[in-house]
Enzyme design. Structure first.
Site, PDB file in Angstrom:
ATOM      1  N   HIS C 157       0.837  -1.219   0.000  1.00 56.88           N
ATOM      2  CA  HIS C 157       0.000   0.000   0.000  1.00 56.88           C
ATOM      3  C   HIS C 157       0.866   1.262   0.000  1.00 56.88           C
ATOM      4  O   HIS C 157       0.437   2.290   0.502  1.00 56.88           O
ATOM      5  CB  HIS C 157      -0.938   0.044   1.214  1.00 56.88           C
ATOM      6  CG  HIS C 157      -1.739  -1.198   1.442  1.00 56.88           C
ATOM      7  ND1 HIS C 157      -3.074  -1.279   1.129  1.00 56.88           N
ATOM      8  CD2 HIS C 157      -1.403  -2.416   1.948  1.00 56.88           C
ATOM      9  CE1 HIS C 157      -3.530  -2.484   1.451  1.00 56.88           C
ATOM     10  NE2 HIS C 157      -2.536  -3.202   1.947  1.00 56.88           N
ATOM     11  N   SER C 278      13.723  21.293 -17.410  1.00 59.92           N
ATOM     12  CA  SER C 278      12.495  22.021 -17.692  1.00 59.92           C
ATOM     13  C   SER C 278      12.808  23.250 -18.518  1.00 59.92           C
ATOM     14  O   SER C 278      13.871  23.854 -18.375  1.00 59.92           O
ATOM     15  CB  SER C 278      11.854  22.439 -16.372  1.00 59.92           C
ATOM     16  OG  SER C 278      11.022  23.554 -16.555  1.00 59.92           O
ATOM     17  N   LYS C 284      15.133  21.916 -12.275  1.00 62.08           N
ATOM     18  CA  LYS C 284      14.508  20.618 -12.482  1.00 62.08           C
ATOM     19  C   LYS C 284      15.434  19.583 -13.133  1.00 62.08           C
ATOM     20  O   LYS C 284      16.212  19.898 -14.018  1.00 62.08           O
ATOM     21  CB  LYS C 284      13.256  20.755 -13.375  1.00 62.08           C
ATOM     22  CG  LYS C 284      12.100  21.458 -12.724  1.00 62.08           C
ATOM     23  CD  LYS C 284      11.579  20.792 -11.458  1.00 62.08           C
ATOM     24  CE  LYS C 284      10.974  19.442 -11.708  1.00 62.08           C
ATOM     25  NZ  LYS C 284       9.755  19.488 -12.493  1.00 62.08           N
ATOM     26  N   GLU C 291       9.207   7.943 -16.944  1.00 65.79           N
ATOM     27  CA  GLU C 291       7.849   8.393 -17.256  1.00 65.79           C
ATOM     28  C   GLU C 291       7.434   7.996 -18.671  1.00 65.79           C
ATOM     29  O   GLU C 291       6.298   7.612 -18.917  1.00 65.79           O
ATOM     30  CB  GLU C 291       7.755   9.909 -17.111  1.00 65.79           C
ATOM     31  CG  GLU C 291       7.930  10.401 -15.686  1.00 65.79           C
ATOM     32  CD  GLU C 291       8.083  11.917 -15.638  1.00 65.79           C
ATOM     33  OE1 GLU C 291       7.079  12.604 -15.471  1.00 65.79           O
ATOM     34  OE2 GLU C 291       9.234  12.418 -15.797  1.00 65.79           O
TER      35      GLU C 291
END
Lengths: 462, 462, 462, 462
Positions: C157, C278, C284, C291
């Site tokens: 979880h 970014s 960033k 991803e």
């Protein structure tokens, strides 16, 4: 053989296994109240068309009302051998009032009955779902107000990006679900068209008034072509799609709840009443509702997919394949209505661990964009300013300093344009207050979003 | 390293393979004209906000217009190493006008640019699709008029059911696709909201006027929350869903074209120009366009599914996964627009083989329902009338007679109520003319459907 | 008209738009080398069957080899008006060697050619994919060895559950992907059956030796029924399914990479070369490859879905719908092969931030299960032991103590059975070493897993 | 609070709505017999590991056997407040045998129990499904034998293509479903691995013998990594995929049944016992089972899709989302097993209307390929022969003649090579007998297919 309502033409009995395989009453019985409702109005229409006498009509309606009572009291026994909800009720009516019951089916086909019942059923359920969405919108606004002012690290790529008001982040969900609300409204326009009077597909052979019938049943108008009326299942697909969108957006929200509940994040805490434990690990307190909602997104999406496969390449008009349309819709509706309700409890119950959130605001390099913007105002083209700031961050990271811990000399070594006021820019509140444009994370801007949201909720008639 | 617009913070070069793996310019370059358009308006907004001088703004806009020209003339070279359409254009602008180009990115993020470009692109494409649907609706009406009066066997379960006007059957598709047209209109309301000014997700750090910007770009309004603006892909999902509905309904129509073109059916004939042959069997003339459209329904449906999987459980705001959103949308749009266009040609080109169709009208027991209805009017409850008629059909079939070939004595042996006028009821025209209720297959009713349809088309402003 | 290979029976030209709409050469041209290969063997089979003379066969084969060279050198020009790869090559061969080229098509149909080519193409690609999986398995083992001994909090979880060796957690992926490897092996058995000789579907009209033909092309045997051979696309569906499993399991792995890369977790660090930045936020450093892989899982899954919709309810044998089978397969294959390769780089490049991971080991209540197990050994039934431990955790949490910080008196106040040796049980190494059973996280057990894994890899012949 | 097995650490009661929302016992109760079976063996393993005494073990096993009896007799009452099947049985065992019941859970977690139960359940069901497939294969062979020798028009694009033995066409389905049978066998290898002993994911803390445990439960071996064992759901996905293939191929077969049952085709007739009628149209006799099976293909496919969405991007190890894995599997399994059974009845019951089928053999231009092949043997290259034949067909069609009705002069006007023996080639039997190659439609070839098929069936041990 004579048992089957269509048995006259058949010289062999239906295979027992086919009877089981093809029955639908085990799931379409939930349509019974709507079958009764539509049958009562249909009886009236037949009377007006001269097919039923005043007396026959009264007997039929009284019989149907008796059945309605039995159904609502749970006394009605649905039987698999009568195939579906329509034949179960036709049969029960015959047993109650005799031969006159058989007049009710004049000019009427199950092809139109089932879609009429389904549409009536969905009109009710969609109304319920809209109320659920309203509650969710409301809970969102209230939570946004409760924590108004809390600044959190906003994420892209699950990486710290820029500071943002927690309330602003949360209001993104408000606007997502507001759109779903509007999608349901658009859908209702198409849902509220009445198929009754279409018969098997060619139109009723008796001159019933379809406009009056539609109105009496709460529809806005009759469907304009009888073949279309019994063939289409687009009204189910469109609902399943909106349910899918709702569930997918809930899955995104719940992903955030799960991630934010982790020990590492510790952004939020759920009340014990919304968690469950482990059968083996005594310390566990798991965000089960969020996981379950996330998991249930698979139901709406998968069932939409089911129905799309079902209708692919089906010729007009009715084909028995269409019987498979109901279970996926019933299941997805139930799960979505319940998930929205569960989400309301989650949103209401969630607590921000504000001290943890604030800790992260100063920990990373969330304000790097501010430095770049600062340089822009000093006349440096943005892309260059971005590059210089990147170098500053790299330097700071290597020296294990936060940006605001750099000396002015260190700053100047990267860009001589930087002056003392840079430290003002390195406060998160400053970054927030620079974004007061419409839809931005500025304090007033978010306040306005919340107010507009409240007005929307107050304007709803539900 | 300094080559990357975001390279300042990095101390290692990007892996060559990652560069290839992650580039998007090979497919997002179709957004280039919209990137230019949005950039021009953004420059104006920055000028108004005091970030750009009048002169800088002019230089930038002129530079962008030059690029626009190069793109439209096919001279612009997109490069994979600049990742995406945004960086390709930013870079080209820099090469054209120098440092001032870098000011254009002030306060702006690719997160908002990509969804702004996409929305502008879709506004154009949806408009094109609506025109295609209009043509299809028109072709449908014209074909319904061309063959007005032809009676065909209507089908349920692909079995002969009742006689119906061919035009009535066809108009079912009119109403199907009219609804899709309305779904696109509903969708456009949500599509025409402008994300620009949302920056990475927190809102632009400079006070640009988002309402004015939205208006200038042809949007109806700005999106009310900047996190929502860059996170949601519901505007792609909704489009893919409507495309799926369109394609699925085309797949049903094409299934009928294929079945009706078979030697056994021979209901319709396609012109040679819309068929192809076989590389081995010299006699073949295949209804390929219908099969291809039917097959292409898989594209929209599968791609909708792709995008639903993509967004499932994605936290806000932007994640790189979202780059995968474009290819499925572009592909499904192209295939749907082309399929609609192909279908227009099919509908226009199809010829009814009316003599074959008419042959079937009298061959089966299409008028059995009429006999049952006849008995109802003689006072027999429908279910009983249905049963009696079933027995008549069984008898006729065994004796290889058509219903109208039964003698009056034979009829009376099943129901003494049957009289000579039954033969009038056994004419297909009689069955049609009994269904003049709204939406039915009666001659006048269908005429009215067609007229209403024409009015709808004439009222469209496209 | 005479241009079309099937034009003899046609009296109208193909619609220009249909020509564009129905062409497949833009994507099936990748099959060209396999078309050549199969054609060469087919020519030999025709010769053996007496259809071609020795000389004709030689001319054809030499012609085909010339074309092969042109194709591999990129000189061959595929033309849309010749529809597909088969007709392009047939035509080119005719232009090269004249009329004898037309003999090659004797008894052969595109229906069998396309599936023969596809199977040959896939045999190559699956072999490549298996090599990629082998690399991934190897990288996994190496990483498990590199960090052998590091204890991390295991999750259920996404909550801290029990301590576990990092290597044990990682080896879960080894066994996942090992299974996928075996699935591909099972699939290859069915893939390596040859359709050639099936002609349009009835079987070739000339007595070619299908067993020899199959063997010559590298298949294991010919398909045993010619209708089945040209109708089925199960060999594409099965591949797409295994690709989906691979991508879905990669999506799970990448989710962990993304979460573990967050500032809050900081369990792992990716090298700069595998991250991107970014365009607006200079600090960033995003885990883009993870991803993108996660996002690309949508491709295989959605495309499997496409193909399932495509074949649903298609009658035998060939239907033109099937032309739509190739793009989704090509795309998913490419994306999966690349994603596996990208994942290898990720696994190799990832670094554990062991100090952060260790910090978390003592921070929560990871060892609560140990306390319960301890009580079990003291004779308390597990469910009761679990309950007592739950209360201890609640107490400790309220008093902001870690379990090992509780005094022996505090422990005894919950269960008098607890003695000093409890502190030994509260060391994570103790928990690990209690799990040396087969497949458990014990040090030796994991060592054995790694050794077995190495043996598997070493035994592979690829 | 103390009611929950994990309640010790909790200070608030579980929300009533969460209790309902999260319960699974309403569907996982079908696992109860397997839960008992696994528990009995687990008790023995605990005894061998020294955790349970001989006596405790006996008491537990006897208690479990009593429960087993209650369950099989339908007397066991499952309660929602105990969440799932595991806790229901644990609780019932406690009520029956007191505190010793609680010792059974030592070192055991629901995470492993649920996948152990599921695998045991599926081993049984897959065995049942394989028997069903065997019956279907057998019915197919028998029908192929029953109508051996009947020539039908083979179809491509649903157009008449070439003559083919009906038995050959039918045997295509044999080979399709034989492959599915093999896919299930491959799947069983991976299914029969035992997760028990994995505990929550780290492995059991007590030294149980997992190899012995696996064997005792009928598995082939234990799963080699405990994290993998509780995390993966690939064993459900793989089953759903094979079910999808089975259902999709049934959908194709049923499409043919539906089309062939139409009045226009009239190739086949179904017995009354496998048809149903209409509630309104007395003459209707619909092929409902075929339509229902075709429709039910949506269940397996949609549910596979559900499960793929479910696992996408789920981190290891157990997450509550996974609870949603069971309903789609149970439903698809039931529908597939029933659909296969229904299909057996359909195949057995179907009758060919051979006179209609034969009529079509001579009606079209089915033998055009023969003419082309004839010309090939006269030395004309195939593509030219094809073209000439196309012109002959066009001529014949215009003159409303069948090919065999053309005079030899007419033939010669197209190709002087044609001689009297062309009429021999224009007999369908000639076309069949030219295709005796392996897998072709020749009489002997099909006979051989049937014989091989019988041997396969006879070799099965089921």
């Amino acid at each position: 053989m004579s048992e089957k309502p269509w048995g006259g033409r058949f010289s062999e009995e239906t295979s027992k296994f086919l009877e089981e395989f093809s029955e639908s009453v085990s799931f379409d019985k939930v349509l019974a109240p709507y079958e009764i409702k539509a049958s009562i109005e249909y009886a009236k229409a037949l009377k007006k068309a001269g097919v039923l006498s005043e007396n026959e009509c009264e007997i039929i309606i009284n019989g149907l009302k008796d059945l309605e009572k039995e159904i609502s009291e749970g006394k009605f026994v649905f039987k698999t051998e009568y195939e579906d909800v329509h034949m179960n009720i036709e049969r029960a009516l015959f047993e109650k009032i005799g031969d006159v019951a058989y007049k009710l089916h004049t000019g009427r086909s199950r092809n139109e009955q089932v879609v009429t019942d389904l549409r009536l059923y969905l009109i009710d359920k969609v109304s319920k779902l809209k109320k659920g969405l309203k509650n969710l919108l409301l809970a969102t606004i209230e939570k946004a107000e409760e924590y108004f002012g809390i600044i959190m690290p906003g994420f892209t790529h699950l990486q710290h990006a820029q500071p943002v008001l927690f309330s602003h982040w949360l209001m993104a969900y408000f606007f997502m679900f507001k759109n779903h609300f509007h999608r349901l409204e658009d859908y209702e326009k198409r849902l509220k068209e009445c198929p009754l009077g279409s018969s098997a597909f060619a139109g009723c052979g008796f001159p019933i008034d379809r406009h009056e019938l539609a109105k009496a049943l709460g529809f806005e108008k009759p469907i304009a072509n009888s073949v279309f009326a019994v063939s289409t299942r687009d009204f189910l697909l469109e609902l399943l799609f909106v349910l899918s969108l709702i569930m997918l957006d809930l899955s995104r929200w719940c992903e955030e709840v799960v991630v934010w509940s982790s020990q590492e994040f510790s952004f939020v805490e759920l009340p014990d009443s919304l968690c469950t434990g482990s059968s083996i690990m005594p310390q566990k307190k798991n965000p089960d509702p969020a996981e379950l909602i996330r998991g249930k997104s698979s139901v709406a999406v998968g069932n939409l997919n089911r129905l799309m496969l079902l209708v692919k390449a089906l010729p007009l008009s009715y084909n028995r394949d269409l019987q498979e349309d109901k279970p996926p819709v019933f299941e997805a509706l139930k799960d979505t209505i319940n998930s929205v309700k569960m989400m309301v409890l989650l949103v209401q119950g969630i607590k921000l661990k504000t001290e943890n959130i604030e800790k992260w605001i100063s920990a990373g390099y969330l304000l790097a964009t501010e430095v770049a913007d600062y340089l822009v105002l000093k006349g440096i083209p943005f892309r260059k300013a971005h590059h210089i700031t990147g170098e500053i961050v790299l330097y700071a990271e290597k020296n294990r300093k936060r940006l605001e811990e750099l000396t002015i000399e260190e700053f100047k070594s990267f860009a001589k344009e930087i002056e003392e006021d840079i430290y003002e820019w390195l406060k998160p509140e400053h970054a927030i207050s620079r974004r007061e444009l419409f839809g931005g994370t500025g304090f007033n801007s978010v306040k306005k979003q919340i107010n507009t949201a409240k007005e929307f909720i107050n304007g709803l008639e539900l």
